[in-house]
Design an enzyme around this catalytic site. Structure first.
Site, PDB file in Angstrom:
ATOM      1  N   ASN A 122       0.843  -1.189   0.000  1.00  0.00           N
ATOM      2  CA  ASN A 122       0.000   0.000   0.000  1.00  0.00           C
ATOM      3  C   ASN A 122       0.884   1.247   0.000  1.00  0.00           C
ATOM      4  O   ASN A 122       2.106   1.152  -0.016  1.00  0.00           O
ATOM      5  CB  ASN A 122      -0.966  -0.019   1.196  1.00  0.00           C
ATOM      6  CG  ASN A 122      -0.243  -0.111   2.514  1.00  0.00           C
ATOM      7  OD1 ASN A 122       0.518   0.783   2.885  1.00  0.00           O
ATOM      8  ND2 ASN A 122      -0.469  -1.204   3.238  1.00  0.00           N
TER       9      ASN A 122
ATOM     10  N   LYS B 192       9.898 -15.483 -11.216  1.00  0.00           N
ATOM     11  CA  LYS B 192       9.083 -14.366 -11.698  1.00  0.00           C
ATOM     12  C   LYS B 192       7.985 -14.858 -12.636  1.00  0.00           C
ATOM     13  O   LYS B 192       8.238 -15.655 -13.550  1.00  0.00           O
ATOM     14  CB  LYS B 192       9.970 -13.350 -12.421  1.00  0.00           C
ATOM     15  CG  LYS B 192       9.196 -12.178 -12.986  1.00  0.00           C
ATOM     16  CD  LYS B 192      10.099 -11.232 -13.771  1.00  0.00           C
ATOM     17  CE  LYS B 192       9.271 -10.133 -14.424  1.00  0.00           C
ATOM     18  NZ  LYS B 192      10.113  -9.233 -15.242  1.00  0.00           N
TER      19      LYS B 192
ATOM     20  N   ASP C 122      -4.246 -10.704  12.096  1.00  0.00           N
ATOM     21  CA  ASP C 122      -4.724  -9.416  12.625  1.00  0.00           C
ATOM     22  C   ASP C 122      -3.875  -9.073  13.852  1.00  0.00           C
ATOM     23  O   ASP C 122      -4.123  -9.571  14.956  1.00  0.00           O
ATOM     24  CB  ASP C 122      -6.204  -9.520  13.001  1.00  0.00           C
ATOM     25  CG  ASP C 122      -6.815  -8.179  13.369  1.00  0.00           C
ATOM     26  OD1 ASP C 122      -6.082  -7.316  13.912  1.00  0.00           O
ATOM     27  OD2 ASP C 122      -8.020  -7.989  13.134  1.00  0.00           O
TER      28      ASP C 122
ATOM     29  N   PHE D   2      -5.355   2.386  14.461  1.00  0.00           N
ATOM     30  CA  PHE D   2      -5.586   3.399  13.431  1.00  0.00           C
ATOM     31  C   PHE D   2      -6.589   2.855  12.424  1.00  0.00           C
ATOM     32  O   PHE D   2      -6.648   1.640  12.177  1.00  0.00           O
ATOM     33  CB  PHE D   2      -4.282   3.743  12.713  1.00  0.00           C
ATOM     34  CG  PHE D   2      -3.530   4.887  13.341  1.00  0.00           C
ATOM     35  CD1 PHE D   2      -3.411   6.110  12.689  1.00  0.00           C
ATOM     36  CD2 PHE D   2      -2.948   4.747  14.582  1.00  0.00           C
ATOM     37  CE1 PHE D   2      -2.729   7.166  13.266  1.00  0.00           C
ATOM     38  CE2 PHE D   2      -2.258   5.796  15.181  1.00  0.00           C
ATOM     39  CZ  PHE D   2      -2.153   7.009  14.511  1.00  0.00           C
TER      40      PHE D   2
END
Length: 409
Positions: free
Chosen positions: A213, A292, A310, A328
Site C-alpha cells: 500500500n 518471476k 490481525d 488506526f
C-alpha cells in the site's frame, strides 16, 4: 510567572548563529534560567559579530563554546561532552545557512559538531529575511530536518531588520520558552515502554512483485519521536520505509505482516502502550511463486489470497496485554462509523481515524485525525504530522492515566 515546570532542572544547550536576532539570545537565556533550566551556550563566529561571548557567559554562568578545536576543551573532547550533557539543544536564532549545514551533517564548527554527536532532541528557531525563508531550498531543508525529528519553533511574521515585512522573524524569547516547554510534554511517560508499528507491509507474489500500500510511515515515526520526547522507552517496528530513526528509539525492520507480528510479540514484554499505526496488508498470496511470473498477452492470471494475521486483535486478546492499545483506521468514506465499529470489534482503548486518497493520509506531510475512545472523541485538524503526533500523544497520555487510575482505585 506562568507555569513552565517541564524546564525545571533541564540541561539546555543554546546554539546562537549569525543573525541580527542574536541579541535576543541574552533574554532567552535569562528566561530559561528563571524557569529553573541549566543553560550552556555555543556560538558560531558569525554570532560573535552581533553579540559578545562575554555577555552570554555572564548570563549563563558558564564559558561559551566557540571553537571546535580548543586545546583546553578537546583534551576532554569538549564537543562530545557538551553533546552528552544536553537534555535539549535549542538553536536560536537559526539562520538559513545553519539549517542547510544541519541537513548536510557538517561537523566543522562547534555548533554543527555538537548537533551531529548528540542523542538529545534538537529544536531550531529560524530567523532570516522573508525571501530566504520562503525560498524552496530553505523549505526543503526544513522538511528534511522535521523528517529527522528536529522541532521547528516559529518563525513569526512582521517587520524585519532589512526593512521588509513578512515571515522569518525570530519568535520573542518568552514565546520560544513556552514552545520548548510544550515540546517536552514533561516526562509524563518516564519509565513507561511504548511499542509502535509504522509503515506498510509487503506480501510477496513472486521474487519481484508484492501486495502493498501507499503508507510512508511518516505518522508512525512522528509518534515515536513524540513518545520519546514524553520520556518513554520507545520501540518502533517499521515496514519497508526510508525514514531516519528518531534519536534514542529502538528500531526493528520487517517486511511482511507475519514478520511484523513476530516482532510485536517479541517486543510486548513490559509494554505499557501499544500503538498500531502500520498500514498492514490485509491479504497475502496463498502460494508465492519461486520464479518471476512472466507476462503474456494471451491470458490473464489469478492469484488466490488469504487473510493475514490481525496484529492488533492478537495484542488485545493477550492475557497480559499492554495497559493501553491504540489502533488506526484509514478509510475513504464513513470514517466515524467504521472507526467506532473497529474500536469495539478489536477491543481498543482508542482509535485514530483518518481519510485517505486524494492527497490525504498517505505519503503527505500534513494530516488530520478523528480520535475516538469509549466515552468520548476529539478531532485534530489538518497540521504537520510532527505536530499532529504530539497532539495525539498528549491525548493518549491523558487517557492512559485516566484508565489506569480507575483500574488501580
Amino acid at each position: 510567572m506562568s507555569d513552565v515546570s517541564s524546564l525545571n532542572g533541564k540541561k539546555i544547550v543554546i546554539g546562537v548563529t549569525g543573525s541580527i536576532a542574536a541579541y535576543k539570545a541574552a533574554d532567552l537565556i535569562r528566561r530559561l534560567k528563571d524557569y529553573g533550566a541549566e543553560v550552556r551556550v555555543m556560538m558560531t563566529t558569525g554570532a560573535a559579530e552581533f553579540i559578545t561571548p562575554l555577555t552570554l557567559q555572564t548570563l549563563s554562568g558558564h564559558p561559551v563554546a566557540m571553537t571546535l578545536l580548543d586545546a583546553d576543551e578537546e583534551s576532554a573532547m569538549g564537543h562530545i561532552a557538551l553533546a552528552r550533557w544536553a537534555d535539549w539543544i535549542l538553536i536560536a536564532p537559526a539562520t538559513a545557512d545553519c539549517l542547510s549545514r544541519l541537513v548536510s551533517g557538517r561537523a566543522d564548527d562547534i555548533l554543527a559538531a555538537v548537533c551531529l554527536a548528540t542523542e538529545a532532541p534538537i529544536a531550531v528557531a529560524p530567523a532570516m529575511n522573508n525571501k530566504m525563508w520562503s525560498n524552496p531550498a530553505t523549505q526543503t531543508n526544513l522538511a528534511s530536518l522535521k523528517q529527522r525529528g528536529v522541532s521547528v519553533i516559529g518563525p513569526a511574521s512582521g517587520d524585519q531588520a532589512c526593512g521588509e515585512q513578512g515571515e522569518g522573524r525570530l519568535l520573542e524569547p518568552l514565546e520560544i520558552v513556552y514552545e520548548l516547554d510544550r515540546l517536552m510534554v514533561p516526562g509524563l511517560l518516564s519509565g513507561k515502554q511504548v511499542v509502535i508499528t509504522a509503515g506498510p507491509t509487503y506480501e510477496p507474489i513472486d521474487p519481484v512483485r508484492f501486495i502493498g500500500n501507499r503508507s510512508s510511515g511518516k505518522m508512525g515515526f512522528a509518534i515515536a519521536q513524540a513518545a520519546k520526547e514524553a520520556g518513554a522507552k520507545v520501540t518502533i517496528i517499521a515496514g519497508p520505509v526510508q525514514l531516519a530513526t528518531p534519536t534514542a528509539v529502538r528500531r526493528i525492520n520487517v517486511e511482511t505482516t507475519e514478520e511484523m507480528a513476530l516482532a510485536v510479540e517479541d517486543s510486548l514484554e513490559a509494554c505499557d502502550i501499544f500503538i498500531s499505526c502500520a498500514a498492514v496488508s490485509d491479504y497475502r498470496a496463498i502460494q508465492v511463486q519461486q520464479e518471476k511470473i512472466k507476462k503474456t498477452s494471451e491470458q490473464s492470471i489469478q492469484i488466490e489470497l488469504e487473510p493475514t494475521i490481525d496484529i492488533v486483535s492478537t495484542v488485545t486478546n493477550r492475557h497480559n496485554k499492554p495497559s493501553f492499545v491504540v489502533g488506526f483506521a484509514a478509510e475513504t468514506h464513513n470514517l466515524t462509523e467504521y472507526a467506532k465499529s473497529k474500536l469495539a470489534r478489536k477491543k481498543l482503548d482508542m482509535i485514530a481515524a483518518n481519510l485517505v486518497g486524494e492527497n490525504q493520509g498517505f505519503a503527505v506531510d500534513d494530516n488530520a485525525l478523528h480520535i475516538i475512545w469509549t466515552d468520548g472523541e476529539q478531532t485534530l485538524p489538518l497540521m504537520p504530522k510532527t505536530q499532529l503526533a504530539r497532539e495525539l500523544m498528549t491525548l493518549i497520555i491523558k487517557r492512559f492515566y485516566a484508565k489506569n487510575s480507575i483500574k488501580n482505585s
